[in-house]
Motif scaffolding. Sequence first.
Motif, mmCIF file in Angstrom:
data_model
loop_
_atom_site.group_PDB
_atom_site.id
_atom_site.type_symbol
_atom_site.label_atom_id
_atom_site.label_comp_id
_atom_site.label_asym_id
_atom_site.label_seq_id
_atom_site.Cartn_x
_atom_site.Cartn_y
_atom_site.Cartn_z
ATOM 1 N N LEU A 38 -3.457 -12.124 0.748
ATOM 2 C CA LEU A 38 -2.532 -13.080 1.362
ATOM 3 C C LEU A 38 -1.122 -12.496 1.443
ATOM 4 N N VAL A 39 -0.660 -11.883 0.371
ATOM 5 C CA VAL A 39 0.683 -11.289 0.365
ATOM 6 C C VAL A 39 0.770 -10.176 1.409
ATOM 7 N N VAL A 40 -0.246 -9.348 1.502
ATOM 8 C CA VAL A 40 -0.254 -8.279 2.510
ATOM 9 C C VAL A 40 -0.158 -8.880 3.907
ATOM 10 N N LYS A 41 -0.947 -9.895 4.168
ATOM 11 C CA LYS A 41 -0.932 -10.522 5.499
ATOM 12 C C LYS A 41 0.437 -11.136 5.811
ATOM 13 N N ILE A 42 1.010 -11.837 4.855
ATOM 14 C CA ILE A 42 2.314 -12.466 5.074
ATOM 15 C C ILE A 42 3.382 -11.414 5.350
ATOM 16 N N LEU A 43 3.424 -10.352 4.549
ATOM 17 C CA LEU A 43 4.420 -9.301 4.760
ATOM 18 C C LEU A 43 4.206 -8.585 6.094
ATOM 19 N N ALA A 44 2.951 -8.384 6.470
ATOM 20 C CA ALA A 44 2.649 -7.681 7.725
ATOM 21 C C ALA A 44 3.076 -8.486 8.942
ATOM 22 N N HIS A 45 3.043 -9.795 8.850
ATOM 23 C CA HIS A 45 3.343 -10.626 10.016
ATOM 24 C C HIS A 45 4.744 -11.223 9.976
ATOM 25 N N THR A 89 24.967 -11.945 -7.291
ATOM 26 C CA THR A 89 24.686 -12.979 -8.288
ATOM 27 C C THR A 89 24.336 -14.251 -7.562
ATOM 28 N N PRO A 90 23.112 -14.743 -7.668
ATOM 29 C CA PRO A 90 21.960 -14.085 -8.295
ATOM 30 C C PRO A 90 21.468 -12.923 -7.426
ATOM 31 N N PRO A 91 20.713 -12.005 -8.022
ATOM 32 C CA PRO A 91 20.217 -10.861 -7.243
ATOM 33 C C PRO A 91 19.306 -11.318 -6.111
ATOM 34 N N ARG A 92 19.410 -10.649 -4.987
ATOM 35 C CA ARG A 92 18.493 -10.898 -3.868
ATOM 36 C C ARG A 92 17.438 -9.799 -3.902
ATOM 37 N N VAL A 93 16.190 -10.212 -3.933
ATOM 38 C CA VAL A 93 15.087 -9.262 -4.022
ATOM 39 C C VAL A 93 14.324 -9.301 -2.703
ATOM 40 N N HIS A 94 14.077 -8.116 -2.141
ATOM 41 C CA HIS A 94 13.393 -7.979 -0.862
ATOM 42 C C HIS A 94 12.122 -7.160 -1.058
ATOM 43 N N TYR A 95 11.089 -7.509 -0.300
ATOM 44 C CA TYR A 95 9.818 -6.781 -0.351
ATOM 45 C C TYR A 95 9.432 -6.343 1.054
ATOM 46 N N SER A 96 8.766 -5.207 1.124
ATOM 47 C CA SER A 96 8.235 -4.725 2.401
ATOM 48 C C SER A 96 6.972 -3.917 2.124
ATOM 49 N N LEU A 97 6.135 -3.829 3.133
ATOM 50 C CA LEU A 97 4.925 -3.018 3.007
ATOM 51 C C LEU A 97 5.285 -1.544 3.139
ATOM 52 N N THR A 98 4.656 -0.731 2.340
ATOM 53 C CA THR A 98 4.765 0.718 2.471
ATOM 54 C C THR A 98 3.770 1.154 3.553
ATOM 55 N N PRO A 99 3.810 2.405 3.973
ATOM 56 C CA PRO A 99 2.767 2.874 4.900
ATOM 57 C C PRO A 99 1.351 2.647 4.328
ATOM 58 N N LYS A 100 1.212 2.839 3.036
ATOM 59 C CA LYS A 100 -0.080 2.583 2.386
ATOM 60 C C LYS A 100 -0.454 1.099 2.511
ATOM 61 N N GLY A 101 0.517 0.209 2.334
ATOM 62 C CA GLY A 101 0.271 -1.225 2.481
ATOM 63 C C GLY A 101 -0.067 -1.611 3.905
ATOM 64 N N ARG A 102 0.594 -0.968 4.864
ATOM 65 C CA ARG A 102 0.286 -1.243 6.284
ATOM 66 C C ARG A 102 -1.127 -0.794 6.626
ATOM 67 N N SER A 103 -1.549 0.340 6.070
ATOM 68 C CA SER A 103 -2.925 0.787 6.330
ATOM 69 C C SER A 103 -3.924 -0.153 5.663
ATOM 70 N N LEU A 104 -3.559 -0.715 4.522
ATOM 71 C CA LEU A 104 -4.418 -1.704 3.865
ATOM 72 C C LEU A 104 -4.530 -2.959 4.731
ATOM 73 N N GLU A 105 -3.436 -3.340 5.364
ATOM 74 C CA GLU A 105 -3.471 -4.524 6.235
ATOM 75 C C GLU A 105 -4.458 -4.314 7.371
ATOM 76 N N GLN A 106 -4.518 -3.115 7.924
ATOM 77 C CA GLN A 106 -5.483 -2.834 8.988
ATOM 78 C C GLN A 106 -6.915 -2.965 8.481
ATOM 79 N N LEU A 107 -7.161 -2.509 7.276
ATOM 80 C CA LEU A 107 -8.480 -2.673 6.663
ATOM 81 C C LEU A 107 -8.815 -4.153 6.481
ATOM 82 N N LEU A 108 -7.837 -4.935 6.043
ATOM 83 C CA LEU A 108 -8.071 -6.363 5.835
ATOM 84 C C LEU A 108 -8.337 -7.095 7.147
#
Length: 122
Positions: A38-45, A89-108
């Motif tokens: 689910l996290v992979v799909k959300i980040l990919a889209h 303050t407070p810290p802002r945290v950002h996430y993104s897919l790596t190339p490895k994560g993007r290739s995993l999204e294609q598999l999913l």
Amino acid sequence: MSAQERTLPAPGHSEVTDPDLCPTRRLLDHLGTRWTALVVKILAHWPEQEMRYSDLRRETVGISPKMLAHTLREMEQAGFIDRRVEPTTPPRVHYSLTPKGRSLEQLLVTVRSWAELNMQSA
């Protein structure tokens, strides 16, 4: 029986059951969790390159903040996502897919397509 078939480890052998020795097992351990796909799909889209933690939290309905943090930590350790912290303050945290994560999204995507064709309820 081919030479390759004779050299494959038997089911139950440590090369199959030990995640340190079997890359397929390590992948399936990640995919077998309830939230990774689910996290992979959300980040990919997500329309932007990065997604703030607060946005990710809103999009992952049904997951506790503790479990989301745990899932994100495991995904970062596996190399599927990058984490960037803004020193505010407070810290802002950002996430993104790596190339490895993007290739995993294609598999999913392929797995989802297969499931939709083959796992229909009777």
